[in-house]
Design a protein around this motif. Sequence first.
Motif, PDB file in Angstrom:
ATOM      1  N   LEU A  56      10.489  -0.040  -7.717  1.00 25.17           N
ATOM      2  CA  LEU A  56      10.831  -0.390  -6.330  1.00 25.17           C
ATOM      3  C   LEU A  56      10.088  -1.633  -5.876  1.00 25.17           C
ATOM      4  CD1 LEU A  56      10.923   3.122  -4.587  1.00 25.17           C
ATOM      5  CD2 LEU A  56      12.864   1.646  -5.170  1.00 25.17           C
ATOM      6  N   PHE A  57       8.857  -1.771  -6.339  1.00 20.95           N
ATOM      7  CA  PHE A  57       8.064  -2.947  -5.986  1.00 20.95           C
ATOM      8  C   PHE A  57       8.756  -4.217  -6.490  1.00 20.95           C
ATOM      9  CE2 PHE A  57       4.643  -5.979  -6.034  1.00 20.95           C
ATOM     10  CZ  PHE A  57       3.835  -5.603  -4.970  1.00 20.95           C
ATOM     11  N   GLN A  58       9.288  -4.144  -7.720  1.00 25.48           N
ATOM     12  CA  GLN A  58       9.978  -5.300  -8.293  1.00 25.48           C
ATOM     13  C   GLN A  58      11.260  -5.616  -7.523  1.00 25.48           C
ATOM     14  OE1 GLN A  58       8.605  -7.089 -10.549  1.00 25.48           O
ATOM     15  NE2 GLN A  58      10.252  -8.526 -11.038  1.00 25.48           N
ATOM     16  N   ILE A  59      11.968  -4.591  -7.071  1.00 25.80           N
ATOM     17  CA  ILE A  59      13.187  -4.805  -6.289  1.00 25.80           C
ATOM     18  C   ILE A  59      12.859  -5.518  -4.974  1.00 25.80           C
ATOM     19  CG2 ILE A  59      15.006  -3.644  -4.975  1.00 25.80           C
ATOM     20  CD1 ILE A  59      15.146  -1.550  -7.143  1.00 25.80           C
ATOM     21  N   GLN A  69       0.824  -1.210   0.000  1.00 27.80           N
ATOM     22  CA  GLN A  69       0.000   0.000   0.000  1.00 27.80           C
ATOM     23  C   GLN A  69       0.861   1.264   0.000  1.00 27.80           C
ATOM     24  OE1 GLN A  69      -3.004  -1.105  -0.334  1.00 27.80           O
ATOM     25  NE2 GLN A  69      -2.421  -3.180   0.280  1.00 27.80           N
ATOM     26  N   LEU A  70       2.131   1.131   0.404  1.00 27.77           N
ATOM     27  CA  LEU A  70       3.012   2.296   0.512  1.00 27.77           C
ATOM     28  C   LEU A  70       3.845   2.517  -0.745  1.00 27.77           C
ATOM     29  CD1 LEU A  70       4.314   1.662   4.156  1.00 27.77           C
ATOM     30  CD2 LEU A  70       2.430   3.137   3.451  1.00 27.77           C
ATOM     31  N   LEU A  71       4.149   1.431  -1.454  1.00 28.97           N
ATOM     32  CA  LEU A  71       4.990   1.538  -2.644  1.00 28.97           C
ATOM     33  C   LEU A  71       4.149   1.888  -3.863  1.00 28.97           C
ATOM     34  CD1 LEU A  71       7.501  -1.462  -2.342  1.00 28.97           C
ATOM     35  CD2 LEU A  71       8.005   0.969  -2.135  1.00 28.97           C
ATOM     36  N   THR A  72       4.469   2.994  -4.482  1.00 26.46           N
ATOM     37  CA  THR A  72       3.759   3.400  -5.703  1.00 26.46           C
ATOM     38  C   THR A  72       4.590   3.141  -6.956  1.00 26.46           C
ATOM     39  OG1 THR A  72       4.602   5.652  -5.409  1.00 26.46           O
ATOM     40  CG2 THR A  72       2.425   5.161  -4.490  1.00 26.46           C
ATOM     41  N   SER A  73       5.905   3.026  -6.783  1.00 22.19           N
ATOM     42  CA  SER A  73       6.801   2.787  -7.917  1.00 22.19           C
ATOM     43  C   SER A  73       6.844   1.299  -8.259  1.00 22.19           C
ATOM     44  CB  SER A  73       8.210   3.288  -7.592  1.00 22.19           C
ATOM     45  OG  SER A  73       9.132   2.851  -8.562  1.00 22.19           O
TER      46      SER A  73
END
Length: 337
Positions: free
Chosen positions: A32-35, A25-29
Amino acid sequence: MAIPKTLQESWWQILLLALALALPQLLTSRYLFQIVLMGYLFSIATLSMNLILGYTGQASLAHAGFFGIGAYGVAILTKAGVSFWLALPFSALLSASVGFLVGLPTLRTKGSYFAISTLCFGVIISIVAGNWINLTGGYTGVVGIPPPTPLRLPWGGQIGFEDRKAQYYLVLAFLLLTLWVMNRLVRSLLGLSFMAVRNNEVLAGALGIDSFRVKLLSFVVSNFFAGLAGGLYASLIGSISPSTASLELTFNWLVYILLGGVATLSGPVIGAFLIPLIMESLQFLAEYRMLIFGALLIVVIVYFPRGAMGGLERLASKLQEVWEKRREETRGAVASQ
C-alpha cells in the motif's frame, strides 16, 4: 472567538495535509505504501497534463514521452556521478526545451491534428529509448539508478533518502510544490489567458492575446513538470525501461484527469489515487475488470462531464442552495410570529 474566513474555507485542505504527513506512520503494508508513493508521482504528471489539456484546451498525447525524457536524464546523469539535485532540474529543463522545439511546429495545428502530431512524437521517444542501446540500454533499460543524493543542511548534518519514509516526504514535498505553482499560475492573468484560448481562440486573438505564444508557454511549463515527475520516478524506483515513455501511461493519465475532474487542481490528484486503488481492488476479476472500468468511465463522462470533482462541486452548490432556501424560510416564519 471568530474563526478566520481563510481557515473556514481551507479546513479540508489542512486536514488532508495533516493526514498526508501522518500517513507513513499509519501504513504498515509495503504494498500500500508503494501504491501511495506512485499516486503522488503520477499526481505530479497528471497535474502537468491538466495544465495543457484542461486549462489550455490542447490535447497533448506525448506526455509520457516527456516523462521518459526526465526519467532517462536523471538515470543517466546520476549513474555518471552527477548529484541528484543537479540532475533533476537539468532533466526537467531538458524536457521543457524539447517541448519548446516540438511545440513550435505542432502548436500551429489545431484539434485532432495537434493530438496526432504529439502522439507521433510520443511513439518516437519510446522507439528511441528502446533502440539507442549505448545511451538508454535498449529494451533492458537502465538499472541500478542511485537514490536521491543526501541533502546537506546549512547547520550541519544531512537528510538521507534511502529510507522509504524519507522518499515519501520528498515526493510529497514536490507534489505540494507542483500544486502551489499550478494554483498560482491558473489564478494569475496568464492563467486567464490559458482559459481564454481554451474557450474561444478566435475571440482571445481579437482581444489581443497571442494564442500561439500562450499555448507554447503552457506546453513548455507542462512538460517541465512532466520531466520533473519522470526524474523523481527514476531515482525512487531505481530502474527504468522504454515502457516509462509508453503511450499507455499517457492514456492512463488522461483517464485520471477525465474521471477526477478536468480543469480542476484537486481532480487530477483524486484520479491518480482513486483509479489505481479501484483497479487493484478488482484484481480478482483479472481481464474482466476492464469491463467495469470502461462502464465507470462511460457513466462519468455522460453524467459527470467535469469528473468527480465537478460532480462534488455541483452537489455542494445544490446543498448550499437548499440550505439558503431553508434559512430564508425559517427567517420568514420567525418574522411572521
